[in-house]
Design a protein around this motif. Structure first.
Motif, PDB file in Angstrom:
ATOM      1  N   VAL A  55       0.701  -1.474   0.392  1.00 26.22           N
ATOM      2  CA  VAL A  55      -0.184  -0.237  -0.348  1.00 26.22           C
ATOM      3  C   VAL A  55       1.040   1.446  -0.200  1.00 26.22           C
ATOM      4  O   VAL A  55       1.902   1.094   1.019  1.00 26.22           O
ATOM      5  N   ARG A  56       1.028   2.136  -1.008  1.00 23.81           N
ATOM      6  CA  ARG A  56       1.589   3.370  -0.802  1.00 23.81           C
ATOM      7  C   ARG A  56       0.810   4.697  -0.071  1.00 23.81           C
ATOM      8  O   ARG A  56      -0.136   4.358   0.126  1.00 23.81           O
ATOM      9  N   PRO A  57       1.206   5.530  -0.322  1.00 29.00           N
ATOM     10  CA  PRO A  57       1.058   6.694   0.731  1.00 29.00           C
ATOM     11  C   PRO A  57      -0.425   7.060   0.174  1.00 29.00           C
ATOM     12  O   PRO A  57      -1.685   7.348   1.476  1.00 29.00           O
ATOM     13  N   ASP A  58      -0.294   6.950  -0.691  1.00 31.16           N
ATOM     14  CA  ASP A  58      -1.851   7.178  -1.772  1.00 31.16           C
ATOM     15  C   ASP A  58      -2.813   6.225  -1.480  1.00 31.16           C
ATOM     16  O   ASP A  58      -4.228   6.326  -1.956  1.00 31.16           O
ATOM     17  N   GLY A  59      -2.576   4.730  -1.297  1.00 30.01           N
ATOM     18  CA  GLY A  59      -3.763   4.281  -0.890  1.00 30.01           C
ATOM     19  C   GLY A  59      -3.908   3.147  -1.903  1.00 30.01           C
ATOM     20  O   GLY A  59      -3.957   2.365  -1.421  1.00 30.01           O
ATOM     21  N   ASP A  60      -3.369   2.957  -2.688  1.00 28.45           N
ATOM     22  CA  ASP A  60      -3.158   2.571  -3.734  1.00 28.45           C
ATOM     23  C   ASP A  60      -1.830   1.985  -3.509  1.00 28.45           C
ATOM     24  O   ASP A  60      -1.254   1.589  -3.196  1.00 28.45           O
ATOM     25  N   GLY A 148      -5.365 -11.548  15.049  1.00 32.83           N
ATOM     26  CA  GLY A 148      -4.875 -11.667  14.125  1.00 32.83           C
ATOM     27  C   GLY A 148      -5.045 -11.129  12.495  1.00 32.83           C
ATOM     28  O   GLY A 148      -4.644 -11.510  12.014  1.00 32.83           O
ATOM     29  N   GLY A 149      -4.707 -10.395  13.347  1.00 37.50           N
ATOM     30  CA  GLY A 149      -3.695  -8.932  12.028  1.00 37.50           C
ATOM     31  C   GLY A 149      -5.904  -8.878  11.453  1.00 37.50           C
ATOM     32  O   GLY A 149      -5.319  -8.122  10.308  1.00 37.50           O
ATOM     33  N   SER A 150      -6.519  -9.631  11.641  1.00 39.28           N
ATOM     34  CA  SER A 150      -8.108  -9.235  10.597  1.00 39.28           C
ATOM     35  C   SER A 150      -8.332  -7.546  10.524  1.00 39.28           C
ATOM     36  O   SER A 150      -9.175  -6.856  10.047  1.00 39.28           O
ATOM     37  N   CYS A 151      -8.028  -6.992  11.416  1.00 38.24           N
ATOM     38  CA  CYS A 151      -9.056  -5.363  12.046  1.00 38.24           C
ATOM     39  C   CYS A 151      -7.794  -4.470  11.724  1.00 38.24           C
ATOM     40  O   CYS A 151      -8.031  -3.502  12.572  1.00 38.24           O
ATOM     41  N   GLY A 152      -6.742  -5.047  12.104  1.00 35.58           N
ATOM     42  CA  GLY A 152      -5.352  -3.139  11.531  1.00 35.58           C
ATOM     43  C   GLY A 152      -5.577  -2.781  10.218  1.00 35.58           C
ATOM     44  O   GLY A 152      -6.820  -2.915   9.856  1.00 35.58           O
ATOM     45  N   GLU A 153      -4.728  -1.943  10.189  1.00 35.41           N
ATOM     46  CA  GLU A 153      -4.692  -1.019   8.651  1.00 35.41           C
ATOM     47  C   GLU A 153      -4.048  -2.297   7.968  1.00 35.41           C
ATOM     48  O   GLU A 153      -2.809  -2.459   8.414  1.00 35.41           O
ATOM     49  N   LEU A 154      -4.659  -1.942   6.629  1.00 31.78           N
ATOM     50  CA  LEU A 154      -3.975  -3.165   5.414  1.00 31.78           C
ATOM     51  C   LEU A 154      -2.598  -2.087   4.556  1.00 31.78           C
ATOM     52  O   LEU A 154      -2.699  -0.843   4.716  1.00 31.78           O
ATOM     53  N   ILE A 155      -1.696  -3.329   5.353  1.00 26.53           N
ATOM     54  CA  ILE A 155      -0.670  -3.047   4.398  1.00 26.53           C
ATOM     55  C   ILE A 155       0.046  -3.249   3.251  1.00 26.53           C
ATOM     56  O   ILE A 155       0.803  -3.157   2.500  1.00 26.53           O
ATOM     57  N   GLY A 156      -1.042  -4.309   2.665  1.00 23.95           N
ATOM     58  CA  GLY A 156      -0.702  -5.343   1.543  1.00 23.95           C
ATOM     59  C   GLY A 156      -0.592  -6.130   1.598  1.00 23.95           C
ATOM     60  O   GLY A 156      -1.623  -7.014   2.265  1.00 23.95           O
ATOM     61  N   VAL A 157      -0.616  -6.532   0.286  1.00 21.37           N
ATOM     62  CA  VAL A 157      -1.620  -7.785  -0.218  1.00 21.37           C
ATOM     63  C   VAL A 157      -0.420  -9.328  -0.548  1.00 21.37           C
ATOM     64  O   VAL A 157       0.241  -9.123  -1.506  1.00 21.37           O
TER      65      VAL A 157
END
Length: 554
Positions: A55-60, A148-157
């Motif tokens: 995830v970039r700073p702009d969200g993409d 579980g990490g499921s509720c944190g902020e998405l940092i990547g896939v």
């Protein structure tokens, strides 16, 4: 990865998985960590292809690392997929815990989105759990700290493809990938934190270097400044105490730096300039005053203060700039003295005499009694002014401001009548030299100037401290003597005449001049010119009344 038909996982597989996780957490940079995450999927989890979308700073999300196929890596590394497309993908398909599986039967709807693709088409599966080339498996990575990490902020896939056994992962494979994604998120977060810390440390070091350079520049500018500089405490009991002084200030005041730290500027300032220093604002103030040298003399300086802070919220100090203005001040005083004094004799000139005389006089006549003023005011319909014990008026009428400027004025009075009634006043003695013209004619102007200088010296020697001796011009002098009665003024005139008529030696010759005195009296209600005119008229009366032979000079 072991097949699901085996009742246990071989120890070698666990060791391999542990190794790739250890490598992932020991990478030196964020880029190394991302590539290690992708490599770990291929080396430890049994997939042929792996991609890390960050995830970039702009969200993409950008393809930040790829493993397993160099051609695919060159094709999609650095390409960006929009956050909207990724959220759509993570909301479709089958949910395997935190994993998201989109089978090839549903993936066709994603062919037109902007997420980078590397898969190829292939034949239909021959058995139920066979992996199809168009199947997609995503492992979202969230910030750590939430169970579980499921509720944190998405940092990547994390995207994986082509299991080596050709089958969809079973329970063990799903759990391993989910656990790996969780650990990868921790490793990426830590790498980002390290990168941010390294950037902060580099920035801090640069700022410290700049600060050290600035401090060194200030130190050199302070120490080697051509004019005086000092740093003093601000506020508290020690306000104004000098903490540091440069060499120029020490030389100016003739005091060593160790001694300067015992003083504040209030200790060094001339007693007459204390008020100037106190009236000067501590913050950004400026004043011209005198500072004491070690030898007891004083030097005129321009003192400018500015406030500096030791840190953002640290103590504040006064930075004082001290400039030597002794020469300029001396010239100013000399010019002021020349403007007010006679160039030949050094006595106050006509303008200075009138200034000093006018300072003693107000516009309210002392002889105007209350009754007279009341009758005039009544005639014009004005209320009568109030009078103090000295007969001084306090007028509350419009336009009376000029008179009221003398509310605290000491009234100047004059003796009345021919007899000495004991009244003490301000005597004005007008002196004109007798026979001075003949000296100029016989011996020249240089001799005449020498006579005038000697007469001025004798007059100044014969009067009291506080009396004024002035030269009006030519051979005319005036003496202002306060606190004299009529007899006192007459005695003073006789004493001054006796001083003047003594022989004056010029170039070896003895010369004599006479002197005629007229005594006038100053009192409020008169102007300076009126007082001088009155004394001048009395002088001419006195001159004409004396025999001519008594007025000769030789």
């Amino acid at each position: 990865m072991e097949t699901e038909s085996e009742p246990y996982v071989r120890l070698a597989t666990l060791r391999q998985l542990h190794t790739v996780m250890a490598d992932m957490n020991t990478a030196r940079s964020l880029a190394d960590t991302l590539q290690t995450v992708a490599d770990g999927v291929v080396n430890g989890l049994g997939y042929e292809l792996a991609c890390v979308n960050l995830v970039r700073p702009d969200g993409d999300l950008v393809v930040a690392a790829f493993a397993g196929n160099s051609a695919a890596e060159a094709l999609i590394t650095g390409r960006v997929g929009s956050r909207t497309s990724w959220e759509r993908r993570l909301g479709m398909g089958e949910s395997w815990g935190d994993l998201r599986f989109i089978p090839h039967t549903e993936g066709w709807v994603l062919d037109e989105d902007d997420v980078p693709q590397w898969y190829t088409d292939g034949p239909a599966p021959r058995f139920e759990d066979e992996w199809h080339p168009s199947d997609r498996l995503f492992a979202p990575m969230y910030t750590p700290g939430v169970s579980g990490g499921s509720c944190g902020e998405l940092i990547g896939v994390l995207s994986v493809d082509r299991p080596r056994n050709g089958r969809r992962p079973g329970a063990w494979g799903k759990e391993a990938l989910q656990m790996y994604a969780f650990q990868a998120a921790i490793a990426i977060s830590n790498a980002r934190l390290r990168a941010n810390m390294q950037r902060a440390l580099v920035r801090l070091e640069r700022e410290q270097q700049a600060l050290r350079a600035s401090e060194e520049s200030f130190r050199q500018a302070f120490e080697y400044a051509p004019s005086g500089m000092a740093i003093a405490e601000m506020g508290g009991d020690q306000h104004g105490r000098i903490l540091r002084s440069n060499d120029a200030l020490c030389r100016l005041l003739g005091r060593p730096a160790s001694a300067m730290r015992r003083y504040s500027f209030s200790d060094l300032v001339h007693p007459e300039d204390i008020g100037t220093l106190l009236r000067t604002s501590a913050e950004g103030g400026r004043a011209e005053l005198r500072l004491g040298r070690r030898d007891g003399t004083y030097v005129w300086v321009s003192l400018r203060n500015s406030v500096v802070a030791d840190a953002a919220d640290g103590p504040r100090f006064l930075l004082s700039h001290v400039e030597d203005i002794e020469d300029r001040k001396r010239r100013e005083l000399q010019l002021a003295h020349r403007a007010a004094h006679d160039a030949l004799t050094g006595l106050p000139n006509s303008a200075e005499l009138r200034t000093r005389l006018s300072a003693r006089l107000c516009q309210r006549p002392q002889s105007a009694f209350p009754g007279e003023i009341e009758s005039i005011d009544a005639a014009y319909g004005h209320p009568a002014p109030a009078y103090d014990a000295n007969g001084h008026g306090f007028d509350f009428r419009p336009g009376a401001d000029l008179l009221d400027a003398y509310d605290h004025h000491v009234h100047t009075i004059a003796p009345e009548g021919e007899r000495d009634d004991g009244t003490k006043g301000l005597a004005v003695l007008f002196c004109d030299l007798d026979g001075f013209k003949s000296i100029n004619d016989r011996f020249g102007h240089n001799a005449g100037d020498a006579v005038l200088i000697e007469v001025a010296r004798r007059l100044g020697r014969a009067v009291r401290d506080g009396d004024t001796v002035a030269r009006l011009g030519g051979d005319e002098f005036v003496v202002l003597a306060d606190g004299l009665g009529k007899a006192d003024a007459a005695d003073l005139a006789v004493r001054l005449r006796n001083e003047i008529i003594q022989p004056i030696r010029v170039d070896g010759r003895a010369m004599r001049v006479g002197a005629s005195f007229g005594i006038g009296w100053a009192h409020c209600g008169m102007t300076a010119d009126e007082v001088l005119k009155s004394a001048d008229e009395r002088m001419y009366i006195e001159k004409r009344s004396r025999p001519k032979q008594h007025r000769r000079a030789g």
